[in-house]
Write a protein that holds these residues in place. Structure first.
Motif, mmCIF file in Angstrom:
data_model
loop_
_atom_site.group_PDB
_atom_site.id
_atom_site.type_symbol
_atom_site.label_atom_id
_atom_site.label_comp_id
_atom_site.label_asym_id
_atom_site.label_seq_id
_atom_site.Cartn_x
_atom_site.Cartn_y
_atom_site.Cartn_z
ATOM 1 N N LEU A 199 4.983 -5.298 0.251
ATOM 2 C CA LEU A 199 6.267 -4.595 0.163
ATOM 3 C C LEU A 199 6.498 -4.075 -1.248
ATOM 4 O O LEU A 199 6.994 -2.954 -1.439
ATOM 5 C CB LEU A 199 7.416 -5.513 0.579
ATOM 6 C CG LEU A 199 7.537 -5.776 2.081
ATOM 7 C CD1 LEU A 199 8.650 -6.782 2.348
ATOM 8 C CD2 LEU A 199 7.835 -4.492 2.817
ATOM 9 N N SER A 200 6.172 -4.834 -2.227
ATOM 10 C CA SER A 200 6.388 -4.383 -3.603
ATOM 11 C C SER A 200 5.452 -3.230 -3.938
ATOM 12 O O SER A 200 5.825 -2.295 -4.653
ATOM 13 C CB SER A 200 6.214 -5.543 -4.589
ATOM 14 O OG SER A 200 4.882 -6.019 -4.555
ATOM 15 N N LEU A 201 4.223 -3.253 -3.420
ATOM 16 C CA LEU A 201 3.299 -2.134 -3.641
ATOM 17 C C LEU A 201 3.805 -0.862 -2.954
ATOM 18 O O LEU A 201 3.691 0.243 -3.505
ATOM 19 C CB LEU A 201 1.906 -2.492 -3.146
ATOM 20 C CG LEU A 201 1.100 -3.445 -4.031
ATOM 21 C CD1 LEU A 201 -0.226 -3.785 -3.356
ATOM 22 C CD2 LEU A 201 0.849 -2.835 -5.386
ATOM 23 N N ALA A 202 4.365 -1.009 -1.746
ATOM 24 C CA ALA A 202 4.915 0.149 -1.040
ATOM 25 C C ALA A 202 6.098 0.709 -1.799
ATOM 26 O O ALA A 202 6.256 1.935 -1.940
ATOM 27 C CB ALA A 202 5.326 -0.240 0.373
ATOM 28 N N GLY A 203 6.964 -0.134 -2.310
ATOM 29 C CA GLY A 203 8.109 0.317 -3.089
ATOM 30 C C GLY A 203 7.683 1.028 -4.349
ATOM 31 O O GLY A 203 8.266 2.051 -4.735
ATOM 32 N N LEU A 204 6.697 0.497 -5.037
ATOM 33 C CA LEU A 204 6.204 1.139 -6.256
ATOM 34 C C LEU A 204 5.583 2.500 -5.964
ATOM 35 O O LEU A 204 5.767 3.465 -6.728
ATOM 36 C CB LEU A 204 5.181 0.232 -6.947
ATOM 37 C CG LEU A 204 5.760 -0.957 -7.717
ATOM 38 C CD1 LEU A 204 4.636 -1.851 -8.206
ATOM 39 C CD2 LEU A 204 6.600 -0.473 -8.864
ATOM 40 N N SER A 205 4.851 2.602 -4.854
ATOM 41 C CA SER A 205 4.238 3.891 -4.507
ATOM 42 C C SER A 205 5.297 4.924 -4.159
ATOM 43 O O SER A 205 5.173 6.102 -4.502
ATOM 44 C CB SER A 205 3.208 3.723 -3.404
ATOM 45 O OG SER A 205 3.837 3.288 -2.229
ATOM 46 N N LEU A 206 6.372 4.540 -3.467
ATOM 47 C CA LEU A 206 7.465 5.464 -3.156
ATOM 48 C C LEU A 206 8.177 5.909 -4.420
ATOM 49 O O LEU A 206 8.529 7.091 -4.576
ATOM 50 C CB LEU A 206 8.459 4.821 -2.193
ATOM 51 C CG LEU A 206 8.022 4.747 -0.734
ATOM 52 C CD1 LEU A 206 9.048 3.971 0.084
ATOM 53 C CD2 LEU A 206 7.862 6.137 -0.177
ATOM 54 N N ALA A 207 8.424 4.992 -5.326
ATOM 55 C CA ALA A 207 9.083 5.335 -6.586
ATOM 56 C C ALA A 207 8.223 6.294 -7.387
ATOM 57 O O ALA A 207 8.722 7.260 -7.982
ATOM 58 C CB ALA A 207 9.370 4.066 -7.384
ATOM 59 N N ALA A 208 6.916 6.053 -7.435
ATOM 60 C CA ALA A 208 6.014 6.949 -8.166
ATOM 61 C C ALA A 208 5.984 8.328 -7.537
ATOM 62 O O ALA A 208 5.982 9.353 -8.235
ATOM 63 C CB ALA A 208 4.609 6.349 -8.197
ATOM 64 N N ALA A 209 6.003 8.407 -6.177
ATOM 65 C CA ALA A 209 6.008 9.702 -5.487
ATOM 66 C C ALA A 209 7.307 10.448 -5.755
ATOM 67 O O ALA A 209 7.314 11.673 -5.938
ATOM 68 C CB ALA A 209 5.800 9.502 -3.995
#
Length: 175
Positions: free
Chosen positions: A20-30
């Motif tokens: 979940l934290s990796l998914a959140g970080l990827s969305l924030a980066a996008a």
């Protein structure tokens, strides 16, 4: 006992939180990498001009076109009645005009009436269509300036009436 293939409860939770934290970080980066969105192709004065033109179109031209289409649809039964030579075409025309006044409530009646065949009219006149000029008064002859042909025809009619009168008198004497 626990088998070697099954992870501990705590280990399973750690994997889920990590994903979940990796998914959140990827969305924030996008989201940070994306260009800012623009609502219009125009900027500044061009945007104001486009908005003014669009407002005039919506406030003036669209209602005029809407009223024209409303009117054209409401006179459609009248045009159908004229095309089919309906004997009550004038009454259908009146119903179409009344339908305009009453906001279209009478329009379905005018539509149905334009497509019906007038049974009683056919019984009275032998046809369910009206001929051109039916019901109109004949035009009066011109008061002066008769042509020679008309004068000759009038004289011929007078002569034939005299001959007919003589034959009638002779038949009366024989009886």
């Amino acid at each position: 006992m626990r088998s070697m293939s099954q992870p501990f409860r705590g280990e399973r939770r750690t994997r889920q939180s990590l994903s979940l934290s990796l998914a959140g970080l990827s969305l924030a980066a996008a989201a940070l990498a994306a260009d800012p969105a623009h609502a219009s192709l125009f900027k500044g004065e061009a945007l104001d001009t486009a908005a003014n033109v669009l407002s005039w179109v919506v406030l003036v031209i669209v209602p005029v076109i809407g009223l024209t289409l409303f009117w054209l649809v409401h006179i459609l039964p009248e045009k159908i009645a004229e095309k089919k030579k309906h004997p009550q075409a004038q009454a259908i025309q009146t119903l179409c005009l009344l339908s305009l006044v009453f906001g279209g409530l009478l329009w379905p009646l005018a539509w149905l009436w334009a497509y019906t065949k007038p049974v009683l009219y056919k019984m009275a006149y032998g046809t369910d269509t009206v001929e051109h000029g039916h019901g109109k008064q004949p035009e009066a002859a011109p008061p002066s300036g008769e042509s020679d042909e008309v004068k000759q025809l009038r004289q011929r009619v007078v002569e034939l009436e005299k001959v007919l009168a003589e034959k009638t008198v002779q038949q009366g004497e024989k009886a």
